[in-house]
Scaffold this motif. Sequence first.
Motif, short mmCIF file in Angstrom:
data_model
loop_
_atom_site.label_atom_id
_atom_site.label_comp_id
_atom_site.label_asym_id
_atom_site.label_seq_id
_atom_site.Cartn_x
_atom_site.Cartn_y
_atom_site.Cartn_z
N GLN A 125 0.82 -1.20 0.00
CA GLN A 125 0.00 0.00 0.00
C GLN A 125 0.87 1.27 0.00
N GLU A 181 2.90 5.98 -3.00
CA GLU A 181 4.05 6.68 -3.59
C GLU A 181 3.85 6.90 -5.09
N GLU A 182 3.34 5.85 -5.76
CA GLU A 182 3.12 5.97 -7.21
C GLU A 182 2.04 7.00 -7.50
N ALA A 183 0.99 7.01 -6.69
CA ALA A 183 -0.08 7.98 -6.88
C ALA A 183 0.44 9.39 -6.69
N SER A 222 3.51 10.38 -7.18
CA SER A 222 4.38 10.70 -8.31
C SER A 222 3.57 11.11 -9.53
N ARG A 223 2.46 10.41 -9.79
CA ARG A 223 1.63 10.77 -10.93
C ARG A 223 1.01 12.16 -10.73
N ASP A 275 2.27 14.63 -9.08
CA ASP A 275 3.33 15.63 -9.30
C ASP A 275 3.60 15.81 -10.79
N ILE A 323 3.67 1.55 -1.58
CA ILE A 323 4.09 1.72 -2.98
C ILE A 323 2.97 2.36 -3.79
N VAL A 324 1.73 1.92 -3.57
CA VAL A 324 0.59 2.50 -4.27
C VAL A 324 0.49 3.99 -3.96
#
Length: 226
Positions: A197, A202-204, A206-207, A209, A199-200
């Motif tokens: 979770q 963090e990826e969200a 990043s998107r 940004d 990682i999810v």
Amino acid sequence: MSDARPTGPQYVTLVTEGGYRMHATITLDWEIGAALYRIPELGGTITLGWASGHYYTRCCDGNAIQVTYGKPDKSPFTKHYQDAPTVYGVQLADQAVFHPESMSPTNHRWLGVRREIGGHYSPSAPEGTQRRTAAIVHAITQHMLSRPWADELRRAHDEHHAPARHRHHQRTITELEGEAAKLQEKITQEKTRAAVQAIVIEEAASRADGAQTPPALLVQHQQLAA
């Protein structure tokens, strides 16, 4: 046997708070850690020791006294003991547990007293028998705890029960280790799921940004459009 653990019979005259006089022959059972008071006036034996059950339940401190109305028996299921005493014409049965600090010379409610009627059930003794028995047990307990061998007798009690207590703790340790292993497995699973979770998240982030155009690039686009 050392002087700390006398083996010969001891003779004593005891008097209750109410003035009842009795003679006792004391035999110390160093195998189980108990004192047997043979009282001819009662035609039987009253045995004092310590309650082993409180060690496991931890409901009370370990100084609870166990009184057996008769000679002790190795079987934990025994309710009718040999050489049971008779108080006011009533033969006593079973055992009772109490704390010395709860004793009272004027109140008998601190002590359980049951009568022998045969069979598996032993009802409460009559009121008068309860009062006299409580007075007797009060006097005997005070005498036993004041003896120089009392601490050594308690040590013998603990030594007698140590093997069973050790097995009890070993079983508990095994059970707790099994529970701890299961909990550790659950903790590992939860950490793995939490990491997924994270990682999810963090990826969200990043998107999000990346979806926003930096201010410097926006100025360059405006200049080219001009």
